[in-house]
Scaffold this motif. Structure first.
Motif, PDB file in Angstrom:
ATOM      1  N   ARG A  32      -3.683  10.337  -3.848  1.00 18.13           N
ATOM      2  CA  ARG A  32      -4.191   8.966  -3.981  1.00 18.13           C
ATOM      3  C   ARG A  32      -4.929   8.502  -2.719  1.00 18.13           C
ATOM      4  O   ARG A  32      -4.596   8.919  -1.611  1.00 18.13           O
ATOM      5  CB  ARG A  32      -3.046   8.004  -4.302  1.00 18.13           C
ATOM      6  CG  ARG A  32      -2.492   8.193  -5.697  1.00 18.13           C
ATOM      7  CD  ARG A  32      -1.589   7.068  -6.114  1.00 18.13           C
ATOM      8  NE  ARG A  32      -1.342   7.099  -7.553  1.00 18.13           N
ATOM      9  CZ  ARG A  32      -0.799   6.112  -8.243  1.00 18.13           C
ATOM     10  NH1 ARG A  32      -0.432   4.976  -7.612  1.00 18.13           N
ATOM     11  NH2 ARG A  32      -0.623   6.218  -9.543  1.00 18.13           N
ATOM     12  N   ALA A  81      -6.982   0.823  -9.659  1.00 17.64           N
ATOM     13  CA  ALA A  81      -6.797  -0.617  -9.515  1.00 17.64           C
ATOM     14  C   ALA A  81      -7.730  -1.155  -8.444  1.00 17.64           C
ATOM     15  O   ALA A  81      -8.089  -0.457  -7.495  1.00 17.64           O
ATOM     16  CB  ALA A  81      -5.342  -0.938  -9.153  1.00 17.64           C
ATOM     17  N   GLU A 120       2.293   6.031  -3.088  1.00 15.75           N
ATOM     18  CA  GLU A 120       3.445   6.873  -3.411  1.00 15.75           C
ATOM     19  C   GLU A 120       3.911   7.666  -2.189  1.00 15.75           C
ATOM     20  O   GLU A 120       4.204   8.857  -2.260  1.00 15.75           O
ATOM     21  CB  GLU A 120       3.119   7.808  -4.577  1.00 15.75           C
ATOM     22  CG  GLU A 120       2.743   7.054  -5.852  1.00 15.75           C
ATOM     23  CD  GLU A 120       2.394   7.958  -7.020  1.00 15.75           C
ATOM     24  OE1 GLU A 120       1.982   9.116  -6.775  1.00 15.75           O
ATOM     25  OE2 GLU A 120       2.541   7.521  -8.174  1.00 15.75           O
ATOM     26  N   LEU A 141      -7.723   1.321  -5.245  1.00 15.51           N
ATOM     27  CA  LEU A 141      -6.797   2.451  -5.347  1.00 15.51           C
ATOM     28  C   LEU A 141      -7.400   3.471  -6.301  1.00 15.51           C
ATOM     29  O   LEU A 141      -7.774   3.131  -7.426  1.00 15.51           O
ATOM     30  CB  LEU A 141      -5.449   1.971  -5.877  1.00 15.51           C
ATOM     31  CG  LEU A 141      -4.368   3.060  -6.095  1.00 15.51           C
ATOM     32  CD1 LEU A 141      -3.944   3.658  -4.761  1.00 15.51           C
ATOM     33  CD2 LEU A 141      -3.172   2.473  -6.846  1.00 15.51           C
ATOM     34  N   LEU A 154      -6.424   4.834  -0.890  1.00 17.35           N
ATOM     35  CA  LEU A 154      -6.523   3.382  -0.872  1.00 17.35           C
ATOM     36  C   LEU A 154      -7.484   2.982   0.246  1.00 17.35           C
ATOM     37  O   LEU A 154      -7.284   3.354   1.402  1.00 17.35           O
ATOM     38  CB  LEU A 154      -5.165   2.721  -0.663  1.00 17.35           C
ATOM     39  CG  LEU A 154      -5.164   1.215  -0.997  1.00 17.35           C
ATOM     40  CD1 LEU A 154      -3.822   0.777  -1.585  1.00 17.35           C
ATOM     41  CD2 LEU A 154      -5.512   0.363   0.211  1.00 17.35           C
ATOM     42  N   GLU A 208      -7.974  -4.856  -6.189  1.00 19.99           N
ATOM     43  CA  GLU A 208      -7.284  -6.110  -5.884  1.00 19.99           C
ATOM     44  C   GLU A 208      -8.108  -6.944  -4.912  1.00 19.99           C
ATOM     45  O   GLU A 208      -8.619  -6.430  -3.925  1.00 19.99           O
ATOM     46  CB  GLU A 208      -5.910  -5.828  -5.272  1.00 19.99           C
ATOM     47  CG  GLU A 208      -5.074  -7.076  -5.018  1.00 19.99           C
ATOM     48  CD  GLU A 208      -3.704  -6.756  -4.444  1.00 19.99           C
ATOM     49  OE1 GLU A 208      -2.926  -7.707  -4.248  1.00 19.99           O
ATOM     50  OE2 GLU A 208      -3.416  -5.571  -4.179  1.00 19.99           O
ATOM     51  N   PHE A 262       0.827  -1.207   0.000  1.00 23.98           N
ATOM     52  CA  PHE A 262       0.000   0.000   0.000  1.00 23.98           C
ATOM     53  C   PHE A 262       0.864   1.260   0.000  1.00 23.98           C
ATOM     54  O   PHE A 262       0.510   2.268  -0.624  1.00 23.98           O
ATOM     55  CB  PHE A 262      -0.917   0.015   1.225  1.00 23.98           C
ATOM     56  CG  PHE A 262      -1.960  -1.079   1.248  1.00 23.98           C
ATOM     57  CD1 PHE A 262      -2.306  -1.767   0.094  1.00 23.98           C
ATOM     58  CD2 PHE A 262      -2.590  -1.413   2.440  1.00 23.98           C
ATOM     59  CE1 PHE A 262      -3.265  -2.777   0.117  1.00 23.98           C
ATOM     60  CE2 PHE A 262      -3.554  -2.416   2.475  1.00 23.98           C
ATOM     61  CZ  PHE A 262      -3.896  -3.093   1.313  1.00 23.98           C
ATOM     62  N   GLN A 313      -7.468   7.911  -7.517  1.00 21.39           N
ATOM     63  CA  GLN A 313      -6.675   9.135  -7.580  1.00 21.39           C
ATOM     64  C   GLN A 313      -7.574  10.334  -7.896  1.00 21.39           C
ATOM     65  O   GLN A 313      -8.524  10.212  -8.689  1.00 21.39           O
ATOM     66  CB  GLN A 313      -5.598   9.028  -8.654  1.00 21.39           C
ATOM     67  CG  GLN A 313      -4.621  10.197  -8.697  1.00 21.39           C
ATOM     68  CD  GLN A 313      -3.418   9.905  -9.584  1.00 21.39           C
ATOM     69  OE1 GLN A 313      -3.545   9.252 -10.611  1.00 21.39           O
ATOM     70  NE2 GLN A 313      -2.251  10.363  -9.173  1.00 21.39           N
ATOM     71  N   GLN A 330       1.777   1.891  -3.555  1.00 24.74           N
ATOM     72  CA  GLN A 330       0.627   2.340  -4.344  1.00 24.74           C
ATOM     73  C   GLN A 330       0.229   3.778  -4.018  1.00 24.74           C
ATOM     74  O   GLN A 330      -0.205   4.526  -4.903  1.00 24.74           O
ATOM     75  CB  GLN A 330      -0.551   1.404  -4.108  1.00 24.74           C
ATOM     76  CG  GLN A 330      -0.367   0.019  -4.715  1.00 24.74           C
ATOM     77  CD  GLN A 330      -1.542  -0.887  -4.400  1.00 24.74           C
ATOM     78  OE1 GLN A 330      -1.814  -1.205  -3.240  1.00 24.74           O
ATOM     79  NE2 GLN A 330      -2.244  -1.317  -5.427  1.00 24.74           N
TER      80      GLN A 330
END
Length: 271
Positions: free
Chosen positions: A158, A206, A54, A266, A160, A208, A49, A268, A52
């Motif tokens: 971002r 994304a 950043e 995820l 998550l 998952e 994470f 943005q 992802q």
């Protein structure tokens, strides 16, 4: 929040004893190491994470419904970012502050008591990244929650979020009642979180499937608790101990059979 006395009771009592040796032993057994996490997150997940999102030095992370703060503190420690955790449970935040002191994070970690289902007390564009782990289902008003997260992100920031209770198969009413027995729950069908994130103006990058983690962690936690039943019955009381064991057994079964799934999303904010 509304209609949540059981959630307050469950998490309040859990966080009051969070630092007890028996619970630390259980966390080490179920996760391999004790990072202060209390849901389904493994270290491997958290480190992924961080990439992802950043995260890095000079990045500001908001950890929504942070509980005892372990995951956010771990991410701050390994990435160099600063973390702000929000949760409504004062006992959880007390543990988070203790863990942050032990980690030597100083001013890079702060914790604010706030109801995460309501607009959070921060200015627009305050954070580079937002994390919400296995708590989205406890927040009423998901449309408004996502809109507030979009407000708080900087352009290009971002988000998550993990949703651990996506309905992906047939679930009996008794199973659903046990799975939601610890407080307020929203159960969503596949694709609903993606739709609502898009409606809030966020681009989904994304998705998952992390359901296997839930099945494995819940089973290990249930077994570790059973091995320490005598001590836990004294701490929790007979009825509460049995209720938590039924909960974990049901969580493990539903996840193993892919009837209730966990997804990480995820997203943005457009630049």
């Amino acid at each position: 929040m509304r209609d949540e006395p059981e959630a307050t009771s469950h998490y309040g009592s859990y966080y009051r004893d969070f630092a007890a040796d028996v619970y630390a032993e259980i966390r080490r057994e179920e996760f391999g190491e004790d990072l202060g996490q209390n849901n389904w997150q493994t270290r491997a997940e958290l480190d992924g994470f961080a990439v992802q999102l950043e995260l890095g030095q000079d990045r500001l992370l908001l950890d929504v419904a942070c509980g005892a703060g372990g995951p956010g503190i771990h991410l701050a420690r390994v990435s160099g970012c600063s973390v702000t955790g929000v949760d409504r449970e004062g006992e959880g935040l007390a543990n988070a502050r203790r863990l942050a002191r032990d980690a030597g994070l100083g001013a890079r970690a702060r914790f604010v008591q706030s109801d995460a289902s309501q607009p959070l007390p921060f200015p627009d564009a305050s954070f580079d990244a937002i994390l919400c782990l296995d708590a989205l289902n406890h927040l009423p008003g998901r449309v408004g929650v996502f809109a507030d997260w979009a407000r708080l992100l900087v352009p290009g920031g971002r988000l998550l979020v993990t949703d651990p209770v996506t309905i992906t198969g047939l679930v009996a009413s008794r199973e659903l009642a046990i799975r939601s027995s610890i407080g307020y729950f929203d159960f969503a069908p596949p694709g609903e979180d993606e739709r609502l994130l898009g409606a809030a103006g966020l681009d989904v990058i994304a998705v998952e499937d992390l359901t296997e983690t839930v099945a494995a962690v819940a089973r290990r936690r249930c077994s570790a608790r059973a091995e320490r039943a005598q001590v836990l019955r004294q701490l929790e009381g007979e009825e509460d101990f049995e209720r938590r064991q039924r909960f974990l057994d049901t969580v493990a079964t539903l996840a193993r059979e892919r009837r209730v799934s966990r997804f990480a999303l995820l997203a943005q904010k457009p630049r």
